[in-house]
Design a protein around this motif. Structure first.
Motif, PDB file in Angstrom:
ATOM      1  N   ASP A  65       0.869  -1.175   0.000  1.00  0.00           N
ATOM      2  CA  ASP A  65       0.000   0.000   0.000  1.00  0.00           C
ATOM      3  C   ASP A  65       0.908   1.227   0.000  1.00  0.00           C
ATOM      4  N   GLU A  66       0.644   2.184  -0.892  1.00  0.00           N
ATOM      5  CA  GLU A  66       1.538   3.335  -1.030  1.00  0.00           C
ATOM      6  C   GLU A  66       0.833   4.660  -0.761  1.00  0.00           C
ATOM      7  N   PRO A  67       0.812   5.091   0.494  1.00  0.00           N
ATOM      8  CA  PRO A  67       0.157   6.371   0.803  1.00  0.00           C
ATOM      9  C   PRO A  67       0.837   7.549   0.081  1.00  0.00           C
ATOM     10  N   GLU A  68       0.007   8.478  -0.373  1.00  0.00           N
ATOM     11  CA  GLU A  68       0.513   9.679  -1.046  1.00  0.00           C
ATOM     12  C   GLU A  68       1.215  10.594  -0.047  1.00  0.00           C
ATOM     13  N   GLY A  69       2.124  11.422  -0.546  1.00  0.00           N
ATOM     14  CA  GLY A  69       2.767  12.406   0.306  1.00  0.00           C
ATOM     15  C   GLY A  69       1.829  13.563   0.626  1.00  0.00           C
ATOM     16  N   ILE A  70       1.808  13.949   1.890  1.00  0.00           N
ATOM     17  CA  ILE A  70       1.028  15.127   2.296  1.00  0.00           C
ATOM     18  C   ILE A  70       1.923  16.045   3.114  1.00  0.00           C
ATOM     19  N   GLY A  71       1.947  17.311   2.738  1.00  0.00           N
ATOM     20  CA  GLY A  71       2.749  18.292   3.453  1.00  0.00           C
ATOM     21  C   GLY A  71       1.866  19.243   4.243  1.00  0.00           C
ATOM     22  N   GLU A  72       2.453  19.810   5.292  1.00  0.00           N
ATOM     23  CA  GLU A  72       1.727  20.805   6.079  1.00  0.00           C
ATOM     24  C   GLU A  72       2.583  22.051   6.151  1.00  0.00           C
ATOM     25  N   CYS A  73       1.983  23.191   5.836  1.00  0.00           N
ATOM     26  CA  CYS A  73       2.730  24.440   5.813  1.00  0.00           C
ATOM     27  C   CYS A  73       3.036  24.916   7.226  1.00  0.00           C
ATOM     28  N   GLY A  74       4.314  25.258   7.453  1.00  0.00           N
ATOM     29  CA  GLY A  74       4.741  25.742   8.766  1.00  0.00           C
ATOM     30  C   GLY A  74       4.299  27.175   9.042  1.00  0.00           C
ATOM     31  N   GLU A  75       3.858  27.882   8.026  1.00  0.00           N
ATOM     32  CA  GLU A  75       3.423  29.272   8.209  1.00  0.00           C
ATOM     33  C   GLU A  75       1.913  29.358   8.429  1.00  0.00           C
ATOM     34  N   CYS A  76       1.154  28.757   7.498  1.00  0.00           N
ATOM     35  CA  CYS A  76      -0.301  28.960   7.546  1.00  0.00           C
ATOM     36  C   CYS A  76      -1.092  27.704   7.897  1.00  0.00           C
ATOM     37  N   GLY A  77      -0.392  26.565   8.019  1.00  0.00           N
ATOM     38  CA  GLY A  77      -1.077  25.352   8.460  1.00  0.00           C
ATOM     39  C   GLY A  77      -1.809  24.586   7.373  1.00  0.00           C
ATOM     40  N   MET A  78      -1.777  25.102   6.154  1.00  0.00           N
ATOM     41  CA  MET A  78      -2.447  24.447   5.027  1.00  0.00           C
ATOM     42  C   MET A  78      -1.878  23.049   4.773  1.00  0.00           C
ATOM     43  N   ARG A  79      -2.753  22.086   4.500  1.00  0.00           N
ATOM     44  CA  ARG A  79      -2.310  20.736   4.127  1.00  0.00           C
ATOM     45  C   ARG A  79      -2.566  20.502   2.654  1.00  0.00           C
ATOM     46  N   PHE A  80      -1.619  19.888   1.965  1.00  0.00           N
ATOM     47  CA  PHE A  80      -1.760  19.704   0.519  1.00  0.00           C
ATOM     48  C   PHE A  80      -0.874  18.549   0.073  1.00  0.00           C
ATOM     49  N   PRO A  81      -1.217  17.930  -1.085  1.00  0.00           N
ATOM     50  CA  PRO A  81      -0.419  16.802  -1.560  1.00  0.00           C
ATOM     51  C   PRO A  81       0.955  17.238  -2.051  1.00  0.00           C
ATOM     52  N   TYR A  86      10.597  18.602  -1.681  1.00  0.00           N
ATOM     53  CA  TYR A  86      10.569  20.023  -1.937  1.00  0.00           C
ATOM     54  C   TYR A  86       9.171  20.412  -2.383  1.00  0.00           C
ATOM     55  N   ALA A  87       8.626  21.378  -1.719  1.00  0.00           N
ATOM     56  CA  ALA A  87       7.272  21.800  -2.031  1.00  0.00           C
ATOM     57  C   ALA A  87       7.113  23.236  -1.581  1.00  0.00           C
ATOM     58  N   GLU A  88       6.126  23.862  -2.170  1.00  0.00           N
ATOM     59  CA  GLU A  88       5.845  25.247  -1.827  1.00  0.00           C
ATOM     60  C   GLU A  88       4.386  25.278  -1.440  1.00  0.00           C
ATOM     61  N   CYS A  89       4.063  26.011  -0.380  1.00  0.00           N
ATOM     62  CA  CYS A  89       2.669  26.087   0.046  1.00  0.00           C
ATOM     63  C   CYS A  89       1.850  26.793  -1.038  1.00  0.00           C
ATOM     64  N   PRO A  90       0.775  26.138  -1.533  1.00  0.00           N
ATOM     65  CA  PRO A  90      -0.023  26.755  -2.586  1.00  0.00           C
ATOM     66  C   PRO A  90      -0.783  27.983  -2.066  1.00  0.00           C
ATOM     67  N   GLU A  91      -0.904  28.096  -0.755  1.00  0.00           N
ATOM     68  CA  GLU A  91      -1.667  29.198  -0.152  1.00  0.00           C
ATOM     69  C   GLU A  91      -0.772  30.431   0.050  1.00  0.00           C
ATOM     70  N   CYS A  92       0.373  30.238   0.750  1.00  0.00           N
ATOM     71  CA  CYS A  92       1.169  31.407   1.133  1.00  0.00           C
ATOM     72  C   CYS A  92       2.588  31.389   0.572  1.00  0.00           C
ATOM     73  N   ARG A  93       2.903  30.390  -0.284  1.00  0.00           N
ATOM     74  CA  ARG A  93       4.211  30.331  -0.960  1.00  0.00           C
ATOM     75  C   ARG A  93       5.384  30.012  -0.023  1.00  0.00           C
ATOM     76  N   SER A  94       5.098  29.636   1.204  1.00  0.00           N
ATOM     77  CA  SER A  94       6.190  29.323   2.123  1.00  0.00           C
ATOM     78  C   SER A  94       6.874  28.021   1.689  1.00  0.00           C
ATOM     79  N   LEU A  95       8.184  27.911   1.996  1.00  0.00           N
ATOM     80  CA  LEU A  95       8.908  26.677   1.706  1.00  0.00           C
ATOM     81  C   LEU A  95       9.097  25.846   2.979  1.00  0.00           C
ATOM     82  N   ARG A  96       8.585  26.357   4.087  1.00  0.00           N
ATOM     83  CA  ARG A  96       8.712  25.614   5.352  1.00  0.00           C
ATOM     84  C   ARG A  96       7.596  24.591   5.459  1.00  0.00           C
ATOM     85  N   ILE A  97       7.839  23.445   4.809  1.00  0.00           N
ATOM     86  CA  ILE A  97       6.799  22.429   4.721  1.00  0.00           C
ATOM     87  C   ILE A  97       7.216  21.215   5.538  1.00  0.00           C
TER      88      ILE A  97
END
Ligand SMILES: Nc1nc2c(ncn2[C@@H]2O[C@H](COP(=O)(O)OP(=O)(O)OP(=O)(O)O)[C@@H](O)[C@H]2O)c(=O)[nH]1
Ligand SMILES: [Mg+2]
Ligand SMILES: [Zn+2]
Ligand SMILES: [Zn+2]
Ligand SMILES: [Zn+2]
Ligand SMILES: [Zn+2]
Lengths: 117, 275
Positions: A65-81, A86-97
């Motif tokens: 079973d291969e769960p997808e990657g989910i990141g959480e933004c360290g600035e605004c708390g947004m969760r996204f795949p 390396y990822a950028e928060c789609p909400e606030c552009r932060s790189l602190r994921i």
């Protein structure tokens, strides 16, 4: 080829558990391997078949079973795949994921066969 | 030789010491019980000719929820506890083959040695070449030859440490096998992972091997003396590394000319005093 040493660790772990339970054979192994775990499932399956030769796990079917990657933004708390570390928060552009899912690497369960006709 | 688990004398890792050609220790999990079975033992029922209706109704599911690398992780924690108790700072040096791990050790160890005791574990598939280079500095060193293995694991380090004459309040440098892929998955019990890349490798390395850069604590960009001759964008490489790991400490050095090594030396000595 780290999948080989990993396949050997899996065989060792499942065989030890199956013996403790008095199994004659392991028919199935359920693995949880997150998409970010750094493991190639196909390569692992290939290595597993040779690593398990002559052990209780020889005929075991590997279900991965291969769960997808989910990141959480360290600035605004947004969760996204995320598809990689390396990822950028789609909400606030932060790189602190922070990665909250996708790094799993577990043997979830095994199915054993017991003696008895 | 046991084909089942590869626990053989010829298949596993071997410890060696420079200048002691007789010295030769096999890394085997001798503290653990040997639990594997061999073909023919567990499969006897298939060979006897009596007919089973293949174990009908006798299968059972057992929940494990066990980390695949649990055994390595547990042993790594034991190593870590040992290092902490003796106030040994253990660093795991990781890179592609030839980025300059051994050259870096050769450069800073002689400077550090006057103030802090240092010991080294060298990991390579074959040869004691790197251990010989470290031995020439006069510090305790042990070579782990992994054979076909492409990374060090916690068991090899555990055994090597027992063979090394280490002092309290010291630095232990572990040079991993040159490989940016699987050494990232195997915790050795180190305090920090130091990843080295050189400017001849391409500034997209951190994106190509994200697991390694994600796991690392510190990144050293080496061979900056070659920057005039290669196409390598330092700022871009650093940005790529930070995208994968925003906690990464960053150093730019030339082990050859010594440029940038002051900052590293200072950082290391501070770490040794306050870890
Ligand atoms: N120009 C230049 N060459 C360097 C520098 N650092 C190391 N080298 C050269 O790079 C080559 C490889 O260096 P090593 O230190 O053996 O690399 P390594 O990472 O230990 O290699 P493996 O143990 O084989 O993985 C040697 O020829 C070194 O002289 C540097 O800063 N500049
Ligand atoms: Mg080296
Ligand atoms: Zn590998
Ligand atoms: Zn955000
Ligand atoms: Zn064996
Ligand atoms: Zn490996």
């Amino acid at each position: 080829m780290h999948e080989m040493s990993i396949a050997m660790s899996i065989v060792e772990a499942v065989v030890a558990n199956a013996q403790k339970e008095g199994a004659v054979r392991i028919s199935g192994i359920d693995l949880l391997i997150g998409k970010l775990a750094g493991i190639e499932p196909e390569s692992l399956k290939f290595c597993f078949s040779s690593a398990s030769k002559g052990t209780l796990a020889e005929d075991a079917v590997l279900a991965i079973d291969e769960p997808e990657g989910i990141g959480e933004c360290g600035e605004c708390g947004m969760r996204f795949p995320v598809t990689f570390y390396y990822a950028e928060c789609p909400e606030c552009r932060s790189l602190r994921i922070k990665i909250v899912s996708g790094e799993e690497f577990l043997i979830q369960s095994i199915t054993i066969e017991e003696e008895g006709e | 030789m046991c084909d089942t688990c590869g626990c053989s004398a010829d298949g596993g890792a071997v410890l060696r010491k420079p200048g002691e050609s007789d010295y030769h220790v096999h890394v085997t999990p001798d503290t653990e019980e040997h639990t594997h079975h061999h073909a023919g033992e567990e499969h006897h029922d298939h060979d006897h000719g009596h007919q089973h209706h293949h174990h009908e109704g006798t299968s059972r599911k057992i929940m494990l929820e066990q980390d695949v690398l649990q055994k390595n992780n547990l042993l790594a924690e034991r190593n870590r506890g040992y290092f902490e108790a003796r106030n040994i700072l253990a660093l795991n040096f990781l890179s592609s083959p030839g980025s300059g791990k051994t050259s870096l050790l050769e450069k800073f160890i002689p400077l550090l040695q006057q103030r802090f005791p240092v010991a080294v574990i060298e990991g390579d598939q074959q040869t004691t070449n790197d251990a010989d280079r470290i031995h020439a500095l006069g510090v305790p060193v042990i070579q782990i030859n992994t054979g076909s293995g492409c990374h060090l694991d916690a068991l090899m380090v555990n055994r090597a440490v027992k063979e090394l004459d280490m002092q309290d309040n010291s630095l232990l440098c572990i040079e991993n096998v040159g490989n940016l892929v699987c050494p990232a998955l195997f915790d050795l019990g180190e305090a920090l992972k130091v990843v080295i890349i050189s400017v001849t490798e391409g500034d997209d390395k951190p994106l190509k091997y994200p697991t390694m850069f994600h796991e690392a604590d510190l990144c050293m960009l080496n061979k900056i003396d070659l920057l005039p001759y290669v196409e390598f964008d330092v700022a871009k490489c650093r940005k790529n590394a930070m995208r994968v790991n925003h906690h990464l400490e960053w150093f730019e050095v030339s082990v050859k000319t010594g440029e940038g090594l002051d900052a590293w030396q200072e950082w290391l000595e501070k770490r040794l005093l306050h870890h």
